[in-house]
Design a protein around this motif. Structure first.
Motif, short mmCIF file in Angstrom:
data_model
loop_
_atom_site.label_atom_id
_atom_site.label_comp_id
_atom_site.label_asym_id
_atom_site.label_seq_id
_atom_site.Cartn_x
_atom_site.Cartn_y
_atom_site.Cartn_z
N ARG A 13 47.35 39.91 42.75
CA ARG A 13 48.44 40.90 42.38
C ARG A 13 48.65 42.14 43.33
NH1 ARG A 13 52.51 38.46 39.05
NH2 ARG A 13 51.60 36.32 38.76
N PRO A 14 49.70 42.34 43.80
CA PRO A 14 49.70 43.50 44.60
C PRO A 14 49.30 44.80 44.01
CG PRO A 14 51.96 42.88 43.94
CD PRO A 14 51.11 41.65 43.38
N ARG A 15 49.16 45.04 42.52
CA ARG A 15 48.68 46.18 41.85
C ARG A 15 48.06 45.82 40.64
NH1 ARG A 15 53.90 45.53 40.80
NH2 ARG A 15 54.82 45.58 39.00
N ALA A 16 47.26 46.67 40.38
CA ALA A 16 46.32 46.54 39.01
C ALA A 16 47.37 46.41 37.88
CB ALA A 16 45.33 47.86 38.97
N TRP A 17 46.65 45.68 36.79
CA TRP A 17 47.50 45.67 35.43
C TRP A 17 46.51 46.26 34.41
CZ3 TRP A 17 51.21 41.14 33.92
CH2 TRP A 17 51.91 41.01 34.94
N GLY A 39 56.46 40.35 37.70
CA GLY A 39 55.92 41.55 37.19
C GLY A 39 55.81 41.47 35.78
N PRO A 40 55.31 42.34 35.11
CA PRO A 40 55.09 41.96 33.46
C PRO A 40 56.58 42.07 32.92
CG PRO A 40 54.17 44.28 34.33
CD PRO A 40 54.56 43.43 35.44
N TRP A 41 56.60 41.09 32.00
CA TRP A 41 58.01 41.21 31.48
C TRP A 41 57.96 41.05 29.98
CZ3 TRP A 41 58.28 36.11 29.36
CH2 TRP A 41 57.57 35.30 29.95
N CYS A 82 44.49 42.23 47.63
CA CYS A 82 45.21 42.25 46.37
C CYS A 82 44.35 42.95 45.43
CB CYS A 82 45.27 40.47 46.21
SG CYS A 82 46.48 39.63 47.26
N PHE A 83 44.80 43.02 44.19
CA PHE A 83 44.03 43.42 43.04
C PHE A 83 43.76 42.01 42.23
CE2 PHE A 83 45.96 47.60 43.95
CZ PHE A 83 44.76 48.44 43.37
N HIS A 84 42.74 41.93 41.81
CA HIS A 84 42.24 40.90 40.99
C HIS A 84 42.33 40.95 39.65
CE1 HIS A 84 39.93 40.08 45.02
NE2 HIS A 84 41.26 39.96 45.01
N LEU A 85 43.13 40.35 38.89
CA LEU A 85 43.12 40.18 37.38
C LEU A 85 42.24 39.16 36.98
CD1 LEU A 85 47.01 40.27 36.76
CD2 LEU A 85 45.60 42.14 37.41
N ALA A 86 41.33 39.64 36.00
CA ALA A 86 40.11 38.66 35.53
C ALA A 86 40.76 38.31 34.32
CB ALA A 86 38.95 39.56 35.26
N LEU A 87 40.70 36.83 34.22
CA LEU A 87 41.27 36.02 32.95
C LEU A 87 40.42 35.56 32.16
CD1 LEU A 87 44.23 33.94 34.88
CD2 LEU A 87 44.49 36.45 33.80
N ASP A 88 40.42 35.77 30.77
CA ASP A 88 39.29 35.10 29.85
C ASP A 88 39.98 34.50 28.84
OD1 ASP A 88 37.11 34.42 29.09
OD2 ASP A 88 36.54 36.61 28.51
N ASP A 89 39.46 33.93 27.83
CA ASP A 89 40.01 33.35 26.45
C ASP A 89 41.40 32.67 26.97
OD1 ASP A 89 37.93 34.66 25.30
OD2 ASP A 89 39.19 36.51 24.86
N VAL A 90 41.55 31.65 27.64
CA VAL A 90 42.59 31.00 28.21
C VAL A 90 42.95 29.84 27.19
CG1 VAL A 90 43.62 29.42 29.86
CG2 VAL A 90 42.37 31.30 30.56
N SER A 105 40.70 44.47 35.95
CA SER A 105 41.44 44.63 37.22
C SER A 105 40.79 45.22 37.93
CB SER A 105 42.92 45.14 36.92
OG SER A 105 43.84 45.09 38.02
N HIS A 106 40.50 44.67 39.26
CA HIS A 106 39.74 45.69 40.54
C HIS A 106 40.51 45.33 41.90
CE1 HIS A 106 37.85 41.68 39.43
NE2 HIS A 106 37.73 41.56 40.93
#
Length: 137
Positions: A34-38, A109-111, A87-95, A69-70
């Motif tokens: 993503r272009p920015r951190a979450w 973006g967040p909605w 990019c910023f990398h969002l680490a996903l877990d518990d999918v 997010s890093h």
């Protein structure tokens, strides 16, 4: 006309374009670029519709938790083979994958998640209710 109702504010949606959603569901993709951190927390992942994509791959909506997010690189290089530079990398877990798709409009973006969509997700994944202490029945 009644005002729209939404899921609790801590549950936001994120639309991910195909084929990347399928890579999260069926593969080992646990980094979203993503272009920015979450902020960390639970997110409803929404498979974005692309006219040129396989429609069957769009039937795998899911829920995941962003655990971090890093920025692009650490001292040791990229954090994952899925990580893109710049990019910023969002680490996903518990999918958690839904068995039945829940139609919903999304955005990159967040909605805010409509309440009826959130309720349909919880019906399919009732074990997540205990992870969401904010949810009241």
């Amino acid at each position: 006309m009644t005002a729209p109702r939404y899921a609790p504010d801590w549950m936001r949606g994120i639309t991910i374009k195909q084929p990347w959603t399928a890579c999260i569901v069926n593969g080992d993709k646990r980094i979203e670029n993503r272009p920015r951190a979450w902020s960390t927390g639970w997110r409803l992942l929404h498979a974005g519709a692309e006219k040129s994509m396989d429609r069957a791959a769009l039937c795998d909506p899911l829920v995941a938790r962003i655990t971090g997010s890093h920025g692009s690189y650490t001292d040791t290089g990229p954090c994952s083979r899925w990580a893109q530079p710049g990019c910023f990398h969002l680490a996903l877990d518990d999918v958690h994958v839904l068995l039945l798709p829940v139609p919903c409009r999304g955005a990159l973006g967040p909605w805010r998640v409509p309440l009826d969509v959130f309720e349909q997700v919880l019906l399919q994944l009732p074990h997540l209710t205990e992870l969401f202490p904010e949810v009241t029945s």
